[in-house]
Write an enzyme that holds these catalytic residues in place. Sequence first.
Site, PDB file in Angstrom:
ATOM      1  N   HIS A 143      -5.497   5.709 -37.061  1.00  0.00           N
ATOM      2  CA  HIS A 143      -6.797   5.437 -37.129  1.00  0.00           C
ATOM      3  C   HIS A 143      -7.077   3.992 -37.046  1.00  0.00           C
ATOM      4  O   HIS A 143      -7.867   3.397 -36.172  1.00  0.00           O
ATOM      5  CB  HIS A 143      -7.861   6.070 -38.222  1.00  0.00           C
ATOM      6  CG  HIS A 143      -9.362   5.593 -38.328  1.00  0.00           C
ATOM      7  ND1 HIS A 143     -10.238   6.484 -38.020  1.00  0.00           N
ATOM      8  CD2 HIS A 143      -9.768   4.463 -38.913  1.00  0.00           C
ATOM      9  CE1 HIS A 143     -11.247   5.634 -38.324  1.00  0.00           C
ATOM     10  NE2 HIS A 143     -11.092   4.360 -38.730  1.00  0.00           N
ATOM     11  N   GLU A 144      -6.422   3.497 -37.853  1.00  0.00           N
ATOM     12  CA  GLU A 144      -6.605   1.717 -37.990  1.00  0.00           C
ATOM     13  C   GLU A 144      -5.885   1.042 -36.905  1.00  0.00           C
ATOM     14  O   GLU A 144      -6.421   0.144 -36.246  1.00  0.00           O
ATOM     15  CB  GLU A 144      -6.035   1.349 -39.226  1.00  0.00           C
ATOM     16  CG  GLU A 144      -6.731   1.836 -40.653  1.00  0.00           C
ATOM     17  CD  GLU A 144      -8.063   1.596 -40.728  1.00  0.00           C
ATOM     18  OE1 GLU A 144      -8.660   0.592 -40.121  1.00  0.00           O
ATOM     19  OE2 GLU A 144      -8.823   2.293 -41.177  1.00  0.00           O
ATOM     20  N   HIS A 147      -8.234   1.227 -33.985  1.00  0.00           N
ATOM     21  CA  HIS A 147      -9.344   0.023 -34.022  1.00  0.00           C
ATOM     22  C   HIS A 147      -8.727  -1.166 -33.462  1.00  0.00           C
ATOM     23  O   HIS A 147      -9.591  -1.935 -32.742  1.00  0.00           O
ATOM     24  CB  HIS A 147      -9.889  -0.269 -35.574  1.00  0.00           C
ATOM     25  CG  HIS A 147     -10.968   0.553 -36.005  1.00  0.00           C
ATOM     26  ND1 HIS A 147     -12.027   0.865 -35.414  1.00  0.00           N
ATOM     27  CD2 HIS A 147     -10.799   1.240 -37.294  1.00  0.00           C
ATOM     28  CE1 HIS A 147     -12.698   1.930 -36.347  1.00  0.00           C
ATOM     29  NE2 HIS A 147     -11.992   1.981 -37.430  1.00  0.00           N
ATOM     30  N   GLU A 217     -16.256   4.529 -35.578  1.00  0.00           N
ATOM     31  CA  GLU A 217     -15.326   5.535 -36.371  1.00  0.00           C
ATOM     32  C   GLU A 217     -14.848   6.918 -35.953  1.00  0.00           C
ATOM     33  O   GLU A 217     -14.003   7.309 -35.957  1.00  0.00           O
ATOM     34  CB  GLU A 217     -16.217   5.472 -37.797  1.00  0.00           C
ATOM     35  CG  GLU A 217     -16.375   4.403 -38.657  1.00  0.00           C
ATOM     36  CD  GLU A 217     -15.097   3.849 -38.847  1.00  0.00           C
ATOM     37  OE1 GLU A 217     -14.127   4.273 -39.191  1.00  0.00           O
ATOM     38  OE2 GLU A 217     -15.109   2.241 -39.042  1.00  0.00           O
TER      39      GLU A 217
END
Length: 297
Positions: A143-144, A147, A217
Amino acid sequence: MPTLYTLKEKNIRKTWFLMAIFLIFVISLGWIFSQVYQDPIIFYGLTIFSILMSWISYFYSDKMVIAMTGAKPVSRENYRELYNIVENLCISAGLPIPKIYIINDPQPNAFATGRNPKNSAIAVTTGLLELLDRSELEGVIAHELSHIGNYDMLVSTIAVTLYGIVAMLSDLFLRMSFYSGRQRNKSRQSPVFLIIALIGAKIAALLIQLAISRKREFLADASGALLTRYPEGLASALEKIGKFLRPMQRTSTATAHLFFDDPLKSNRKSTGFWLLNLFQTHPPIEERIKALRGIEV
């Protein structure tokens, strides 16, 4: 799903917009105070200051965020499993390996920062490493990294720095206006309009910082799930993290939107009222889990 090129261009535009708004805020504050105190040096000084801080925030905002959160760098020798997970996922995503940091905090959380993939960093808390198993940790790291790959962090990291500067200047000028209001009894100029302007600037800066779309998100969740090919790992991580209700020991509203989950623990459920939901930094966890479990890979 938007392409990486589209996301990159969109977030670069957002960054320039934020920096332009910041310049307008600070220069306007300088003009107001230069008029009140009849001193043009205040206006020229804050104009130069705003330009300088915009430049610094672009090139050094990632280092500022790391310092604000108290994150410490790690090596492969000290955190081999974490380092291997980051390295393997970066190879799969075609990303350079970011600098890796640890935050000594029991709350399970993580964040990424940096203006581009070549100048990026990822930080995880000790609580995250203790709570999650490998597949869940891979989901959070993916997930990070999403980003970083989507260029979300360019605008988000700079928003932290600029919001902090505007808030600091507003607080400073508010104190000055109160002090000068008491000292300048013979003056007919009332500091009321100054106070209103300063409070308005601070609120506007906060709203701009919160206006960083929460949709990123959901996009990062989806991108991370596709990267690991295992959405349930990230969904399970969210379930565990959602049950931890203690806020982080060292955080602030300025950096809250950078984290994987709200570090202040103020977004437990959707309020159902759009105005209140506007002030949440993250979408509710149950909505993120539902979206993940609807993904087919």
